[in-house]
Scaffold this active site. Structure first.
Site, PDB file in Angstrom:
ATOM      1  N   TYR A   1      -0.803  -0.354  10.038  1.00  0.00           N
ATOM      2  CA  TYR A   1      -0.952  -0.929   8.717  1.00  0.00           C
ATOM      3  C   TYR A   1       0.235  -0.755   8.025  1.00  0.00           C
ATOM      4  O   TYR A   1       0.624  -1.678   7.424  1.00  0.00           O
ATOM      5  CB  TYR A   1      -2.262  -0.415   8.265  1.00  0.00           C
ATOM      6  CG  TYR A   1      -2.677  -0.976   6.946  1.00  0.00           C
ATOM      7  CD1 TYR A   1      -3.181  -2.219   6.546  1.00  0.00           C
ATOM      8  CD2 TYR A   1      -2.366  -0.212   5.722  1.00  0.00           C
ATOM      9  CE1 TYR A   1      -3.203  -2.490   5.596  1.00  0.00           C
ATOM     10  CE2 TYR A   1      -2.744  -0.717   4.483  1.00  0.00           C
ATOM     11  CZ  TYR A   1      -3.041  -2.121   4.397  1.00  0.00           C
ATOM     12  OH  TYR A   1      -3.691  -2.339   3.274  1.00  0.00           O
TER      13      TYR A   1
ATOM     14  N   SER B   1       0.801  -1.141   0.090  1.00  0.00           N
ATOM     15  CA  SER B   1       0.009   0.137   0.122  1.00  0.00           C
ATOM     16  C   SER B   1       0.881   1.098  -0.073  1.00  0.00           C
ATOM     17  O   SER B   1       1.888   1.309   0.516  1.00  0.00           O
ATOM     18  CB  SER B   1      -0.939   0.035   1.268  1.00  0.00           C
ATOM     19  OG  SER B   1      -1.404   1.147   1.335  1.00  0.00           O
TER      20      SER B   1
ATOM     21  N   LYS C   1       2.777  -3.641   6.218  1.00  0.00           N
ATOM     22  CA  LYS C   1       3.043  -3.507   4.766  1.00  0.00           C
ATOM     23  C   LYS C   1       4.656  -3.396   4.466  1.00  0.00           C
ATOM     24  O   LYS C   1       5.129  -4.240   3.567  1.00  0.00           O
ATOM     25  CB  LYS C   1       2.230  -2.531   4.020  1.00  0.00           C
ATOM     26  CG  LYS C   1       0.768  -2.804   4.304  1.00  0.00           C
ATOM     27  CD  LYS C   1       0.410  -4.107   3.235  1.00  0.00           C
ATOM     28  CE  LYS C   1      -0.948  -4.467   3.253  1.00  0.00           C
ATOM     29  NZ  LYS C   1      -1.178  -5.496   2.596  1.00  0.00           N
TER      30      LYS C   1
END
Length: 308
Positions: free
Chosen positions: A132, A103, A136
Site C-alpha cells: 500500500y 497516507s 502511495k
C-alpha cells in the site's frame, strides 16, 4: 468548480459529500461501475467526456494490518493502477488541478517522529503495509513529476494520519483500528465477555483523526489550493497508545472488562505521528476531540449496524 471525486462510496468520499452542500462546488461522484479506475481507457474516456476542473482522488483499497498482510498483491497493484490511471488521464486531458490523497504509512519505518514531509523515500518502509505504501509513494511522486514538466499544473498531495468516523467499515478483519475496536468492545459488552485481547503490548502510538475533519480540510484546501505546499501532512500533531484508544472506546461504550495483550501478534510501526508545522502555517487545525469523535462514530455504528 466541477470536481471529480474518486472513491465517493468510501469513508472519506462519503464524508466529503455529506458536507458538500455547504460549499459552492459541483461534484461528479461516480461509482466504481461508472468509473473503473483499474481500466485506463475507460478512465481517459470518462474524463474526456465530463471535463472536470479538478480531481480529488480519494479512492483506494484500504484496511488495517490484517488486511494488508493477507493481500499485499491487491494492496500494491490495485492502488498503484488507480493512481497512475487517474493522474495520467487528468494530465492528458488538461485538468489543471489535482488533489491526491496519500497516507502517512509511506514514511520510513525507522524515521524519527514527528514525521515531516521531506522524509518520503528516505528509508525502509514498514513491512506490514509495504505494498500500500509503495503505491502511495508512486502517486505522490507522479504528482511532483507532472508539476515539474508543466508549470501550469497544480497536482498536490495531502498525507492524512490514520482516520476513523462515520461511513467507516466495522469489520474486525478488514477495517481500520478504531472502528474494529468499537465493534469488538460493543460485542464484548453485549455478550458479557470479561476479557478482550489487544495485539502486542499496546504501547505502540497512533494518531487518528475524525474523518469529517479531513473532509472539512479538503474544502479549505480547495479554496486555498495555490498556497498549499506540494506535499502536506494533515493530522492532529498528537498521538495516543493503542491501550489508550481501547480505554477511550471502552469509556464511550460502557465496557468494564479487562484487556489481555497477545505478544505473538504484529503491531506495525511503534509510532507514526505526523509533523503538523506546515499544516499550521497553511492555517488549518482539526476540531473534533478523540472522545467526541469516538462517540459520533459509535452512534453511527449503533444506527447502521445494530438496528436489529
Amino acid at each position: 468548480m466541477k470536481i471529480l471525486l474518486t472513491g465517493a462510496n468510501g469513508m472519506v468520499g462519503q464524508n466529503v459529500l455529506a458536507i458538500a452542500s455547504d460549499y459552492q462546488h459541483d461534484f461528479l461522484s461516480p461509482s466504481s461501475s461508472e468509473l473503473n479506475l483499474l481500466d485506463a481507457p475507460s478512465v481517459h474516456k470518462y474524463i474526456d467526456k465530463h471535463q472536470p476542473d479538478m480531481v480529488v482522488h480519494a479512492a483506494g483499497i484500504v484496511g488495517g494490518i490484517q488486511a494488508n498482510m493477507a493481500k499485499p498483491v491487491k494492496f500494491l497493484v490495485d492502488n498503484m493502477l488507480m493512481g497512475l490511471n487517474i493522474l495520467t488521464a487528468a494530465n492528458d486531458a488538461g485538468v489543471t488541478r489535482f488533489l491526491n490523497l496519500s497516507s502517512s504509512c509511506m514514511y520510513p519505518r525507522d524515521a524519527v517522529n514527528p514525521l515531516s514531509e521531506d522524509l518520503i523515500l528516505k528509508g525502509e518502509l514498514e513491512p506490514t503495509n509495504e505494498g500500500y505504501a509503495l503505491a502511495k509513494v508512486t502517486s505522490t511522486r507522479l504528482c511532483e513529476y507532472i508539476c515539474q514538466e508543466n508549470s501550469i499544473r497544480l497536482y498536490k498531495t495531502i498525507i492524512p494520519c490514520n482516520l476513523y468516523g462515520r461511513f467507516d467499515k466495522f469489520d474486525p478483519n478488514h477495517s481500520h483500528m478504531i472502528p474494529a475496536v468499537i465493534r469488538k468492545i460493543d460485542e464484548a459488552k453485549r455478550n458479557n465477555i470479561a476479557e478482550i485481547d489487544i495485539w502486542g503490548d499496546g504501547q505502540a502510538r497512533r494518531e487518528f483523526m475524525y474523518a469529517e475533519d479531513l473532509a472539512e480540510f479538503i474544502f479549505y484546501a480547495l479554496d486555498n489550493f495555490a498556497a498549499m505546499p506540494q506535499n502536506l501532512n494533515v493530522g492532529l500533531g498528537t498521538d495516543y497508545t493503542i491501550n489508550e484508544y481501547y480505554q477511550a472506546v471502552s469509556d464511550v461504550v460502557g465496557y468494564t472488562g479487562e484487556f489481555k495483550h497477545d505478544l505473538s501478534k504484529p503491531v506495525g510501526m511503534r509510532q507514526k505521528l505526523i509533523d503538523d508545522a506546515k499544516l499550521k502555517t497553511f492555517g488549518w487545525g482539526y476540531k473534533t476531540s478523540l472522545q467526541a469523535g469516538i462517540q459520533k462514530t459509535y452512534d453511527f455504528y449503533l444506527s447502521e449496524y445494530c438496528n436489529d
